[in-house]
Design a protein around this motif. Structure first.
Motif, mmCIF file in Angstrom:
data_model
loop_
_atom_site.group_PDB
_atom_site.id
_atom_site.type_symbol
_atom_site.label_atom_id
_atom_site.label_comp_id
_atom_site.label_asym_id
_atom_site.label_seq_id
_atom_site.Cartn_x
_atom_site.Cartn_y
_atom_site.Cartn_z
ATOM 1 N N ARG A 285 -21.108 53.303 71.115
ATOM 2 C CA ARG A 285 -19.668 52.778 71.506
ATOM 3 C C ARG A 285 -19.274 53.298 72.898
ATOM 4 N N ILE A 286 -19.695 54.632 73.035
ATOM 5 C CA ILE A 286 -19.292 54.964 74.471
ATOM 6 C C ILE A 286 -20.020 54.452 75.504
ATOM 7 N N GLU A 287 -21.282 54.250 75.252
ATOM 8 C CA GLU A 287 -22.117 53.942 76.363
ATOM 9 C C GLU A 287 -22.043 52.250 76.457
ATOM 10 N N THR A 288 -21.881 51.621 75.663
ATOM 11 C CA THR A 288 -21.808 50.166 75.846
ATOM 12 C C THR A 288 -20.385 49.737 76.392
ATOM 13 N N ARG A 289 -19.569 50.635 76.508
ATOM 14 C CA ARG A 289 -18.404 50.199 77.299
ATOM 15 C C ARG A 289 -18.254 51.159 78.783
ATOM 16 N N GLN A 290 -19.303 51.673 78.915
ATOM 17 C CA GLN A 290 -19.251 52.540 80.127
ATOM 18 C C GLN A 290 -18.330 53.501 80.290
ATOM 19 N N GLY A 291 -18.132 54.000 78.884
ATOM 20 C CA GLY A 291 -17.058 55.147 78.720
ATOM 21 C C GLY A 291 -17.444 56.515 79.430
ATOM 22 N N LEU A 292 -18.727 56.738 79.673
ATOM 23 C CA LEU A 292 -19.009 57.936 80.580
ATOM 24 C C LEU A 292 -18.514 58.039 81.897
ATOM 25 N N ARG A 293 -18.142 56.839 82.392
ATOM 26 C CA ARG A 293 -17.461 57.022 83.827
ATOM 27 C C ARG A 293 -16.124 57.441 83.853
ATOM 28 N N GLN A 294 -15.465 57.844 82.650
ATOM 29 C CA GLN A 294 -14.064 58.540 82.727
ATOM 30 C C GLN A 294 -14.671 59.852 83.229
ATOM 31 N N LEU A 295 -15.795 60.394 82.788
ATOM 32 C CA LEU A 295 -16.171 61.723 83.272
ATOM 33 C C LEU A 295 -16.490 61.826 84.575
ATOM 34 N N SER A 296 -17.228 60.877 85.165
ATOM 35 C CA SER A 296 -17.529 61.041 86.608
ATOM 36 C C SER A 296 -16.601 60.712 87.431
ATOM 37 N N ALA A 297 -15.658 59.927 87.091
ATOM 38 C CA ALA A 297 -14.451 59.483 87.822
ATOM 39 C C ALA A 297 -13.561 60.590 88.031
ATOM 40 N N MET A 298 -13.289 61.685 86.923
ATOM 41 C CA MET A 298 -12.318 62.596 86.927
ATOM 42 C C MET A 298 -13.198 63.922 87.954
ATOM 43 N N ARG A 299 -14.358 63.655 87.777
ATOM 44 C CA ARG A 299 -15.077 64.694 88.841
ATOM 45 C C ARG A 299 -14.883 64.253 90.168
ATOM 46 N N GLU A 300 -15.005 63.111 90.595
ATOM 47 C CA GLU A 300 -14.696 62.415 91.894
ATOM 48 C C GLU A 300 -13.403 62.736 92.224
ATOM 49 N N LEU A 301 -12.428 62.567 91.308
ATOM 50 C CA LEU A 301 -11.022 62.938 91.639
ATOM 51 C C LEU A 301 -10.687 64.356 91.710
ATOM 52 N N LYS A 302 -11.540 65.273 91.340
ATOM 53 C CA LYS A 302 -11.291 66.705 91.439
ATOM 54 C C LYS A 302 -10.394 67.054 90.455
ATOM 55 N N MET A 303 -10.601 66.546 89.420
ATOM 56 C CA MET A 303 -9.518 66.848 88.251
ATOM 57 C C MET A 303 -9.640 67.941 87.425
ATOM 58 N N GLY A 304 -10.930 68.518 87.616
ATOM 59 C CA GLY A 304 -11.423 69.614 86.732
ATOM 60 C C GLY A 304 -12.883 70.005 87.162
ATOM 61 N N ASN A 305 -13.197 70.976 86.180
ATOM 62 C CA ASN A 305 -14.830 71.403 86.184
ATOM 63 C C ASN A 305 -15.337 70.897 85.286
ATOM 64 N N PRO A 306 -16.705 70.138 85.552
ATOM 65 C CA PRO A 306 -17.496 69.594 84.726
ATOM 66 C C PRO A 306 -18.107 70.685 83.714
ATOM 67 N N GLN A 307 -18.380 71.750 84.529
ATOM 68 C CA GLN A 307 -19.312 72.919 83.696
ATOM 69 C C GLN A 307 -18.196 73.781 83.173
ATOM 70 N N TYR A 308 -18.586 74.122 81.875
ATOM 71 C CA TYR A 308 -17.468 74.853 81.012
ATOM 72 C C TYR A 308 -18.305 75.856 80.019
ATOM 73 N N GLU A 309 -17.706 76.945 79.703
ATOM 74 C CA GLU A 309 -18.061 77.795 78.866
ATOM 75 C C GLU A 309 -17.546 77.450 77.384
ATOM 76 N N LEU A 310 -18.334 77.249 76.390
ATOM 77 C CA LEU A 310 -17.741 76.806 74.809
ATOM 78 C C LEU A 310 -17.546 78.090 74.404
ATOM 79 N N ILE A 311 -16.551 78.402 74.116
ATOM 80 C CA ILE A 311 -16.226 79.747 73.560
ATOM 81 C C ILE A 311 -15.674 79.410 71.947
ATOM 82 N N GLU A 312 -16.535 79.885 70.896
ATOM 83 C CA GLU A 312 -16.374 79.613 69.632
ATOM 84 C C GLU A 312 -15.174 80.730 68.927
ATOM 85 N N ILE A 313 -14.360 80.342 68.106
ATOM 86 C CA ILE A 313 -13.309 81.079 67.634
ATOM 87 C C ILE A 313 -13.498 80.698 66.042
ATOM 88 N N GLU A 314 -13.589 81.972 65.411
ATOM 89 C CA GLU A 314 -13.653 81.784 64.038
ATOM 90 C C GLU A 314 -12.348 81.567 63.274
#
Length: 314
Positions: A285-314
Motif C-alpha cells: 500500500r505504501i509503495e503503490t501510493r508513492q507514500g515514501l515521498r512523505q519521508l524524502s519531502a520532509m527531509r528536503e524541507l528540513k523538518m527533522g532528522n532521518p537518522q534516529y536512535e530507537l530507544i526501547e522502553i520496557e
C-alpha cells in the motif's frame, strides 16, 4: 536479514551503523495507558499551557480507531488539554460540524471537550516557510488558540497517502475542512470534484509534498512546543476515514513510538513495518501510493532528522 524502507535515512531498526547525529525515538512493544504515559513523559519537556491533542477520531464505528479508554486516561493526565479535529472535505460522517458532533458521540469521544477547530467555518492562515508548493495553509481557526500540540497518531495505511503517520495527522488533519484540505489536496476551491471522481483527486508524489508543506506550517508555528506519538496497532491498509469499510489488518501490532522529531518518528515507524515479517500488504500500500515521498519531502524541507536512535522502553 531485516530490510529497511528504501530511502536514505536511519539504520537502527536493521542494526546497521549511521554517521552523524541522530534523533531520539522512544519505543515500547506494550500498547497500554501506562506505557503511553511513560513515553509521553520522556518527550514532554516543552508541553505546557493550553494543550491540543490532535488525533483521528474516525468515521462512525470504525473498528481500528485508537481505544477510547486509553486516550481518556492519557488526556486526564494533561492539564488544560482538549482533543482537536477539523471537518472533512469529502462528504462523510464528519463533513459538517453537526455530523461531526454526532460521529464523535457514536465513537465514544465524549469524555472531554473535542474542539472542532473549523466550527462555523473559522479559519486561520499559517505560513509555509520555504515550502515545496504552498505559501500558506488555511487551518482550523482554533488551532492558534493553543500553546502546545500533542500529535497522537494511529499509524496505519491510507488509500491515497500510502501510510498515515504523524505528518498526515497534522498535514491533512489540521487543515480546515472546506478550504485548507482542498489546498493540501491540490484542488481548485471553485471546481471541487465529486467524492467518487478518483481520477480528479491528485495523488502520488504531489500529494505527499503538499501534505508535508502543510505539516511544516504547523510544526513551525509551535516550534519546540510540539511532540509526536505513533501508536502502531490495528494497522489496516486503510485509514480510519474508511470507517467500517476498512480492510482487516494483516500485520501484527508493533507498539508505541514517541519523539520530538516528526521525520524521525515516521521514518522509524515505516522502518518497523518494513522489518515486520507480515508487513507485505502494508508495504505494498505504501509503495503503490508513492507514500515514501512523505519521508524524502520532509527531509528536503528540513523538518527533522532521518537518522534516529530507537530507544526501547520496557
Amino acid at each position: 536479514m531485516k530490510t529497511q524502507a528504501p530511502i536514505i535515512g536511519s539504520r537502527n531498526v536493521t542494526g546497521t551503523n549511521y554517521a552523524g547525529s541522530a534523533a531520539k525515538v522512544y519505543f515500547t512493544k506494550t500498547i497500554d495507558t501506562a506505557h503511553l504515559l511513560k513515553l509521553y513523559r520522556l518527550v514532554n519537556e516543552n508541553i505546557f499551557g493550553r494543550v491540543a491533542i490532535k488525533l483521528h477520531t474516525g468515521e462512525k464505528n470504525g473498528p481500528n480507531i485508537l481505544p477510547r479508554e486509553m486516550v481518556k486516561a492519557f488526556q486526564a493526565q494533561i492539564p488544560d488539554s482538549a482533543i482537536v479535529e477539523c471537518n472533512t472535505l469529502y462528504h462523510g460522517d464528519r463533513y459538517t460540524t453537526e455530523q461531526h458532533r454526532e460521529t464523535l458521540r457514536v465513537n465514544g469521544w465524549n469524555f472531554c471537550h473535542v474542539d472542532i477547530m473549523d466550527e462555523n467555518e473559522e479559519t486561520v492562515d499559517f505560513l509555509v516557510n520555504n515550502g515545496l508548493h504552498l505559501k500558506y495553509v488555511t487551518m482550523g481557526g482554533h488551532l492558534a488558540n493553543y500553546d502546545s500540540l500533542i500529535v497522537l497518531t494511529h499509524f496505519k495505511g491510507h488509500a491515497m497517502g500510502g501510510f498515515g503517520g504523524s505528518v498526515k495527522n497534522i498535514g491533512i488533519g489540521c487543515a480546515s475542512g472546506h478550504v485548507g484540505k482542498a489546498q493540501v489536496h491540490g484542488l481548485d476551491l471553485n471546481n471541487l470534484p465529486d467524492d467518487d471522481d478518483d481520477d480528479k483527486w491528485p495523488e502520488g508524489e504531489i500529494l505527499m509534498e503538499l501534505m508535508c508543506d502543510s505539516a511544516k506550517a504547523t510544526c513551525d508555528h509551535f516550534g519546540k512546543r510540539i511532540i509526536f506519538i505513533n501508536v502502531m496497532r490495528r494497522m489496516s491498509v486503510d485509514c480510519d476515514c474508511a470507517g467500517v469499510e476498512a480492510e482487516e489488518p494483516t500485520i501484527a501490532d508493533i507498539g508505541i513510538l514517541a519523539s520530538t522529531d516528526i521525520l524521525a518518528i515516521d521514518q522509524a515507524s515505516v522502518d518497523l513495518v518494513y522489518s515486520a515479517p507480515d508487513g507485505k500488504d502494508l508495504i505494498e500500500r505504501i509503495e503503490t501510493r508513492q507514500g515514501l515521498r512523505q519521508l524524502s519531502a520532509m527531509r528536503e524541507l528540513k523538518m527533522g532528522n532521518p537518522q534516529y536512535e530507537l530507544i526501547e522502553i520496557e
